[in-house]
Write a protein that holds these residues in place. Sequence first.
Motif, mmCIF file in Angstrom:
data_model
loop_
_atom_site.group_PDB
_atom_site.id
_atom_site.type_symbol
_atom_site.label_atom_id
_atom_site.label_comp_id
_atom_site.label_asym_id
_atom_site.label_seq_id
_atom_site.Cartn_x
_atom_site.Cartn_y
_atom_site.Cartn_z
ATOM 1 N N ASN A 157 -15.147 -14.947 5.653
ATOM 2 C CA ASN A 157 -14.242 -14.743 4.517
ATOM 3 C C ASN A 157 -14.255 -15.942 3.584
ATOM 4 O OD1 ASN A 157 -13.408 -12.232 5.428
ATOM 5 N ND2 ASN A 157 -11.676 -13.051 6.573
ATOM 6 N N PHE A 158 -14.276 -17.136 4.153
ATOM 7 C CA PHE A 158 -14.336 -18.356 3.344
ATOM 8 C C PHE A 158 -15.642 -18.409 2.546
ATOM 9 C CE2 PHE A 158 -15.844 -22.878 3.402
ATOM 10 C CZ PHE A 158 -15.055 -23.325 2.349
ATOM 11 N N LEU A 159 -16.756 -18.145 3.213
ATOM 12 C CA LEU A 159 -18.053 -18.193 2.532
ATOM 13 C C LEU A 159 -18.179 -17.087 1.493
ATOM 14 C CD1 LEU A 159 -20.424 -18.944 5.548
ATOM 15 C CD2 LEU A 159 -19.529 -20.563 3.865
ATOM 16 N N ARG A 160 -17.609 -15.927 1.782
ATOM 17 C CA ARG A 160 -17.672 -14.814 0.822
ATOM 18 C C ARG A 160 -16.922 -15.162 -0.456
ATOM 19 N NH1 ARG A 160 -14.754 -9.270 2.356
ATOM 20 N NH2 ARG A 160 -12.983 -10.662 1.997
ATOM 21 N N TRP A 161 -15.777 -15.834 -0.335
ATOM 22 C CA TRP A 161 -15.032 -16.251 -1.518
ATOM 23 C C TRP A 161 -15.887 -17.159 -2.398
ATOM 24 C CZ3 TRP A 161 -10.970 -15.240 -4.435
ATOM 25 C CH2 TRP A 161 -10.471 -16.225 -5.283
ATOM 26 N N LEU A 162 -16.607 -18.091 -1.756
ATOM 27 C CA LEU A 162 -17.444 -19.019 -2.517
ATOM 28 C C LEU A 162 -18.660 -18.331 -3.128
ATOM 29 C CD1 LEU A 162 -17.488 -22.123 -0.125
ATOM 30 C CD2 LEU A 162 -16.054 -21.772 -2.136
ATOM 31 N N THR A 163 -19.305 -17.469 -2.359
ATOM 32 C CA THR A 163 -20.591 -16.917 -2.792
ATOM 33 C C THR A 163 -20.473 -15.643 -3.615
ATOM 34 O OG1 THR A 163 -20.822 -15.698 -0.704
ATOM 35 C CG2 THR A 163 -21.815 -17.903 -0.809
ATOM 36 N N VAL A 164 -19.330 -14.978 -3.551
ATOM 37 C CA VAL A 164 -19.133 -13.737 -4.305
ATOM 38 C C VAL A 164 -18.084 -13.925 -5.396
ATOM 39 C CG1 VAL A 164 -18.497 -11.299 -4.174
ATOM 40 C CG2 VAL A 164 -19.815 -12.353 -2.306
ATOM 41 N N ASP A 165 -16.869 -14.269 -5.011
ATOM 42 C CA ASP A 165 -15.771 -14.321 -5.976
ATOM 43 C C ASP A 165 -15.890 -15.481 -6.953
ATOM 44 O OD1 ASP A 165 -13.733 -12.139 -4.949
ATOM 45 O OD2 ASP A 165 -14.488 -13.179 -3.181
ATOM 46 N N LEU A 166 -16.423 -16.616 -6.492
ATOM 47 C CA LEU A 166 -16.499 -17.787 -7.370
ATOM 48 C C LEU A 166 -17.895 -18.051 -7.925
ATOM 49 C CD1 LEU A 166 -14.222 -20.548 -5.784
ATOM 50 C CD2 LEU A 166 -13.689 -18.905 -7.596
ATOM 51 N N GLN A 203 -3.275 -17.902 -12.309
ATOM 52 C CA GLN A 203 -2.883 -16.654 -12.955
ATOM 53 C C GLN A 203 -3.984 -15.610 -12.812
ATOM 54 O OE1 GLN A 203 -2.210 -18.631 -16.674
ATOM 55 N NE2 GLN A 203 0.025 -18.606 -16.460
ATOM 56 N N TRP A 204 -5.229 -16.028 -12.967
ATOM 57 C CA TRP A 204 -6.366 -15.124 -12.792
ATOM 58 C C TRP A 204 -6.422 -14.599 -11.368
ATOM 59 C CZ3 TRP A 204 -10.878 -16.527 -9.808
ATOM 60 C CH2 TRP A 204 -11.919 -15.595 -9.881
ATOM 61 N N MET A 205 -6.234 -15.473 -10.384
ATOM 62 C CA MET A 205 -6.318 -15.080 -8.988
ATOM 63 C C MET A 205 -5.162 -14.165 -8.596
ATOM 64 S SD MET A 205 -5.104 -15.895 -5.702
ATOM 65 C CE MET A 205 -4.468 -17.563 -5.825
ATOM 66 N N ASN A 206 -3.935 -14.526 -9.005
ATOM 67 C CA ASN A 206 -2.760 -13.742 -8.621
ATOM 68 C C ASN A 206 -2.645 -12.422 -9.388
ATOM 69 O OD1 ASN A 206 -1.778 -15.581 -6.697
ATOM 70 N ND2 ASN A 206 -0.838 -16.832 -8.280
ATOM 71 N N GLY A 207 -3.415 -12.296 -10.462
ATOM 72 C CA GLY A 207 -3.345 -11.084 -11.262
ATOM 73 C C GLY A 207 -4.073 -9.898 -10.657
ATOM 74 N N ASP A 208 -4.815 -10.111 -9.583
ATOM 75 C CA ASP A 208 -5.570 -9.037 -8.937
ATOM 76 C C ASP A 208 -5.249 -9.075 -7.446
ATOM 77 O OD1 ASP A 208 -7.520 -7.550 -7.560
ATOM 78 O OD2 ASP A 208 -9.012 -7.879 -9.123
ATOM 79 N N PRO A 209 -4.546 -8.067 -6.902
ATOM 80 C CA PRO A 209 -4.158 -8.089 -5.488
ATOM 81 C C PRO A 209 -5.348 -8.230 -4.538
ATOM 82 C CG PRO A 209 -2.959 -6.377 -6.655
ATOM 83 C CD PRO A 209 -4.001 -6.893 -7.608
ATOM 84 N N VAL A 210 -6.464 -7.595 -4.864
ATOM 85 C CA VAL A 210 -7.638 -7.698 -3.996
ATOM 86 C C VAL A 210 -8.185 -9.121 -4.014
ATOM 87 C CG1 VAL A 210 -10.007 -6.919 -3.623
ATOM 88 C CG2 VAL A 210 -8.222 -5.269 -4.266
ATOM 89 N N ARG A 211 -8.285 -9.701 -5.205
ATOM 90 C CA ARG A 211 -8.771 -11.080 -5.319
ATOM 91 C C ARG A 211 -7.822 -12.044 -4.613
ATOM 92 N NH1 ARG A 211 -8.695 -11.785 -10.770
ATOM 93 N NH2 ARG A 211 -10.688 -10.708 -10.968
ATOM 94 N N GLN A 212 -6.536 -11.818 -4.773
ATOM 95 C CA GLN A 212 -5.543 -12.673 -4.136
ATOM 96 C C GLN A 212 -5.665 -12.595 -2.615
ATOM 97 O OE1 GLN A 212 -1.443 -11.528 -4.773
ATOM 98 N NE2 GLN A 212 -0.772 -13.659 -4.769
#
Length: 425
Positions: A157-166, A203-212
């Motif tokens: 989950n940590f690596l996915r946040w870095l490699t996909v979301d960010l 604000q960007w992160m909290n604006g999307d429940p899935v992203r949050q």
Amino acid sequence: MAARTIEELREIINRTSTKLSNDLKNQGIPSPTVNNTVARPSFESIDLNASRELLDAVREVEALVMGPQKMLTYMAVIYHDVTSLGALLEFNIPALVPLEGTVSISSLASQSGLSEDKLTRFIRYAATNFIFCEPLPGIIGHTAASAALARDPAFCNFLRWLTVDLAAVQASIPVAAKKWPLTEKMNECAVNYASGTNGNFWQWMNGDPVRQSRFHQAIAGHAGGGGGLKGRSLDVEAYPWAEKLGRKAVVVDVGGGSGYFSRALALAYPEFTITVQDRAAAFSASAARSDKPSNLNFQEHDFFTPQPLRDADAYFLRHILHDWPRAEAVSILRNLLPALKPGARVLVSEHLMPGGERGESLLEDKMIRQVDMQMMGVLNSKERTTEDYAALFQEADKRLKFRVKYQLPEDKKSWIFEAVWETDS
């Protein structure tokens, strides 16, 4: 550190690899390869200094032998290391490959819903980084790296946040710097360029429940990681809490989230009184736990408002200030001032950014500079040097005196910076 010749590097590689090989034999540990899937102690846990010296020498040999043009070309397309890993994590491929045995790519494609052609290309690229192996054409097995992913979904989950979301955010740092070359505003950085948002990262992160949700999963995965340091609370170990604060100290964990650190501190020092402050949503589950230590409390508080708990012995901020540019970081510190009693400590736990000098390990330096670049991309903030933290304390109030910093030898990136509130006599 001066550059070395290939002969000098050969001596370092021979000496350190021999040392590690002998350590393995003495401890009865079979010498592994990158394809061994059985969990084993890391080389750093066997001999930290030899491991880091060897890694630095190998990296320098690679640059020397490749030469400038080839090395720079590889650097220019290294984002595919990120994209291939991100794709495999997004489709949960590591968990679909059996830890023992093999599976066909066609079967993985059917299970994951990804086309066989794309999956084959992702896997074969990842294999150049020792993630998965292909013992027969179209047949996939685990390596040490891919097996580590399969065993640790939280780390994934940590690596996915870095490699996909960010990933798109970080790739936008150059164009964002071109568009806003002088700003320190939190809404004028790569996250704004990549996403089109006018708000800041939070604000960007909290604006999307899935992203949050993915962000909080990433934080949890990161908190539980750390290789040979996994499961340890380094901040509890690094600072002489009772010696400095007294046996019955009162500690406030400002912006402490779920209370991961404070729980460990409360268990280590049962006579302390500890309060975690954050948004209620961040700590509600922890506060409701039946096994919550009796000396651990929770309080809703915004650290951009005056500190409500007065006269504590220490106010602890773990990985808070690096999330904020200079003006906001100073504001956070200033909001502590009305609560401080003479001799109170403000303890800031952060990564230490090297200055112009090169530290003991080039790879460790690079890792902290990678974090610094990430802070630039998402928050227009930064990791800071010792001098930077001393200046923040002084800008907040000249009576807030930076005195000393603490660390553990096993984690040379992380430090606790101590400032003492010294009023006029």
